[in-house]
Design a protein around this motif. Sequence first.
Motif, mmCIF file in Angstrom:
data_model
loop_
_atom_site.group_PDB
_atom_site.id
_atom_site.type_symbol
_atom_site.label_atom_id
_atom_site.label_comp_id
_atom_site.label_asym_id
_atom_site.label_seq_id
_atom_site.Cartn_x
_atom_site.Cartn_y
_atom_site.Cartn_z
ATOM 1 N N ASP A 42 0.909 -1.243 0.155
ATOM 2 C CA ASP A 42 0.074 -0.051 -0.041
ATOM 3 C C ASP A 42 0.959 1.257 -0.102
ATOM 4 N N ARG A 75 -5.365 4.078 5.571
ATOM 5 C CA ARG A 75 -4.508 2.979 5.261
ATOM 6 C C ARG A 75 -4.416 2.142 6.288
ATOM 7 N N LYS A 78 -7.719 0.164 6.432
ATOM 8 C CA LYS A 78 -7.515 -1.052 5.401
ATOM 9 C C LYS A 78 -6.586 -2.171 5.690
#
Length: 269
Positions: A42, A75, A78
């Motif tokens: 990511d 993030r 996630k």
Amino acid sequence: MATTGADTSLMHAQSTINKLPLVRRLEAVGFRAWPASSVQYDGSWQVRLTAGHPSKRLNSVVPLDPSDHRDLEIRLAKAQRKFEAYGRLMVVRETPLASPQLIDLLRDRGWTRFEETIVMIADLVDLELPDMLDHLPSHDVGRYVDASLMVDGVDPAMKPALAEVVSSIKPPSGLFVIENDDAGPVATTLCVQDNDLAGVMSVAVSPQHRRKGLGAEILTSALRWARMRSAKTAWLQVGATNEPALALYTRFGFREAYRYCYWRPPEDV
């Protein structure tokens, strides 16, 4: 001329910047030496997950660029979902490559910093080592894994998980075991030679056979093997509070390269 607080901060920042290339290289070889079964990215974050093995090195978020601090909360959420899918508690591994903004966010959210580890390096070229190997490396993963679990006192049920990790190491590896006629395996280590770098992994001596020189004996064999294969620098990781191990590694010329630690969320998150 007196040194001000601002000067000290600037020198610390410059020192951190200067060692980032070394940190990046050691992190890269460390990933290859202890490979996770699932690796996703990511941005510059590496999300490492391994269903079969609980090692934090195999199950953590590892930021790899200090300048990458966009959309941190999104993030993190996630990544959290990915860890939940694996039934794992999410942890973030902080090295000098983590952005300060991310660490500030974790601290503000009540995350806990734990398990500080020192990454050490040593020059193999001029290190005094015996000309001959006292112990030859094995390539028998099953034998090494059985010995490692026994020496570490780990549940034998972990054999499939550890065997999977060791078998997935792609660079050349030396599996070292010292056995006693009466006690069986008493010391183990794994050395991974990656071009001119050699990673010494999980040096272990059974509790009842410590302080007998076995740690130095098996470490010597691993380092000699690595140098015979043209490795010029050795690296390893050791807990910051493990004084006996630190004393042993210092005797072999290891010095600190950098440190890392982990962060875990509050229990109510």
